[in-house]
Write a protein that holds these residues in place. Sequence first.
Motif, short mmCIF file in Angstrom:
data_model
loop_
_atom_site.label_atom_id
_atom_site.label_comp_id
_atom_site.label_asym_id
_atom_site.label_seq_id
_atom_site.Cartn_x
_atom_site.Cartn_y
_atom_site.Cartn_z
N ASP B 89 0.58 -1.01 0.11
CA ASP B 89 -0.19 -0.10 0.09
C ASP B 89 0.90 1.16 -0.40
O ASP B 89 0.18 1.66 -1.31
N TYR B 90 2.40 1.10 0.69
CA TYR B 90 2.39 2.51 0.81
C TYR B 90 3.39 2.80 -1.15
O TYR B 90 3.50 3.67 -0.96
N LYS B 92 2.41 2.22 -3.55
CA LYS B 92 1.81 2.38 -4.58
C LYS B 92 1.58 3.73 -4.08
O LYS B 92 1.26 4.57 -5.52
N LEU B 93 1.16 4.16 -3.01
CA LEU B 93 0.99 5.69 -2.18
C LEU B 93 1.96 6.24 -2.61
O LEU B 93 1.78 7.53 -3.26
N ARG B 94 2.88 6.09 -2.74
CA ARG B 94 4.56 6.35 -2.15
C ARG B 94 4.98 7.50 -4.43
O ARG B 94 4.89 8.79 -4.46
N PHE B 96 2.80 6.77 -6.36
CA PHE B 96 1.93 8.02 -6.99
C PHE B 96 2.20 8.92 -6.80
O PHE B 96 2.24 10.10 -7.57
N GLU B 97 2.38 9.68 -5.80
CA GLU B 97 2.51 11.24 -5.19
C GLU B 97 3.94 11.48 -5.46
O GLU B 97 3.95 12.63 -5.54
#
Lengths: 305, 414
Positions: B89-90, B92-94, B96-97
Amino acid sequence: MMQYLVILLDDTSVAYCHCDNPHRERRLMPPETLRDGIRYAMTHNLMIQFVYPDYDLPQDYLDAIDTIDHHDIVPFPRQGDVAVAENSKLKIENSAGAVVVLRMKKAELFVSGDTVAALLRQVQRLNIVITDLDTFTDADLVPYGALLDRWAALLKEEYLAGRTPQLNLLTDRMMLTAPNHCNAGVENLTLAPNGRFYLCPAFYYTASEESVDPEDIPNQQLLRLDHAPLCRRCDAYHCRRCVWLNQRTTLDANTPSHEQCAVAHTERNASRRLLAAIREKAQFMPEVDIKEINYIDPFDIRKDF
Amino acid sequence: MNLKSIGDAWQSGMAKNITFIVTKDCQLACKYCYLVGKNVKERMSWDTAKAFIDYVLAREDDFREESVVWDFIGGEPFLEIELIDRICDYLKLRMFELGHHWFDSYRFSFSTNGINYHTPEVQRFIEKNREHLSIGITIDGTERKHDLNRVWKQATPDENGIIHPSDRGSYKDVVKNIPLWLKQFPDAGTKVTISSPDIPYIRESVMHLYGLGIHQVNINVVFEDVWQEGDDARFEEQLMLLADEIIDGGWYQDYACSFFSEHIGKPLDPVRDNQNWCGAGRMLSVDAAGNLYPCTRFAQYSLRSKKALVIGNIRDGINPNLLRPFLTLDRTTQSPQKCLDCEVASGCAWCQGENYDAAQTNTVYQRATAICLMHKARVRANNYYWNKLYRKLELEGRREEFERNKRSVEHQTC
Ligand code: SF4
Ligand code: SF4
């Protein structure tokens, strides 16, 4: 092929290369070890380089040493074929005509401009050995290049005046048409006071358990130039290609660190400028060609090999 | 199983492999397992995982590969499914960000013993990440072959935390999950490792795996010096029997076994064919302590006789000097003369980690050749396979059709 045997006569024999000698207590090589070492050299056609401590040896040692053709490496200001000085202990006036090894840390190097310039007017040959090569940053290379250029200007004047002092960092590359590496473990071995053989004194100083059998050196091929993927394509011919530094910095004896290559290429490029400057005024070493290159570390162009 | 081995052309060769050694614990204590130092103590913490991710993603310029495979291994990675879920999850989030170029091109890859595959936690994770997932379950063949090595560990580790094998095989616990796995990943392959005692079971094992519906069997012999006199002849015999069965039974059309490849067994050119075999140094691994390795095989738990080769840690980063030997490796420099002169050298593999572990000095430049006779035996059986197959196809007039449709088998070392 083995050609030289370095014999460390005492645990406090002077360090003459990159690695400091950590030993402070005297331990003279036993006389029978010395005799065996000399005998080994004679039976294997090796030229001996004796490395001396900073005190007078007993007469029977001197007698034994005299039984074979050899070179002496001594601590400055003793007299020998090569005198090794730490920067702080060097007296310039004692160096006339000598072959001097000057060991310095990077910080000393950068303030040694005048000392070295004065030495170059005296000595036959000066070898500068940087003892903390691994601390060089890319930013250090610019002032280092400038320092070399300053010494090069002086050397140019000397050469044009017909004198030929040598400075390993600048004139060696100018004279060489093929590599002139240290070749520890391939062309030379070291016999330590404990009676064991080492690839070079640095291995004795830092890993005394890693002695080698001179008749069967493990992975000896990896010490050879043809097994060093970067060095075998490199034309910094004056570089020592120090396998001890390699082992310490990259963990593989056949692979140099970035710092070793970048420093050697800064010297190579300064040698190229010196050669060009001399040639502007006189015909000089026409067989030598130092090409212009756009890298300071062969690793960066390894894809082009 | 890594991505290269599933016959999936996805970004092949252009991906960075980044491996989390999430745990050194496993339910099993396989007898051939190269992880000599498996233990229950070293589990990765979230803080370590996060610091590693932050380190890697902050250095986009240093990691220019087009794609990334985030690999999770153990021990048994699914023992840490909660942590893995949080890591993914982290990531994917990072990605993307940060607008990281890997956000468009990433995979999560797992090599698992399959025991926990059906559990709700693992299934939820699969559901959530399905499009970006490859999972290989290791099953060694028939029950008797599988259970020869892949046994449960004893209930309690010894006083040093080291895990020892029990007598209980794990076949039944794994095979029950194979249908679900193949339903979710129909193209998935399995990885089989052959050591000396496994040789008599090779034929029946590969055929058994085909029978379970696994179309791709990636199989290799271990690189370690485990071979006994006569093993090469026994190995050749097994491969010939396997060749007969695959060809006579028509399995060659839809099923592949990596032992048989048209590209092996030829001499190699010292200039043109001078690449290193494995990707050590181009990959990156992190363990529970936050230490970084050129490949997991250089972590201490994988090494018998050498010290771990740590190239950095999550606090200080990678020491680039320690990568230089890996990134300048070529075939000829590390190979002994017999390999340079070898008439059947192509396809003869090596593992940089085993080379390092077995070397006489501290180097990655001494190629271990314990598999020499086994490779030569494989080449003989492989020649038999292709000669027999092509003759059959020619007699049936189907050779061209076969050439058009054949599955590609890529080499795989570890
Ligand atoms: S500069 Fe670097 S590559 Fe060239 S000889 Fe020296 S250590 Fe080797
Ligand atoms: S290990 Fe043996 S089979 Fe493999 S390349 Fe070397 S000589 Fe050939």
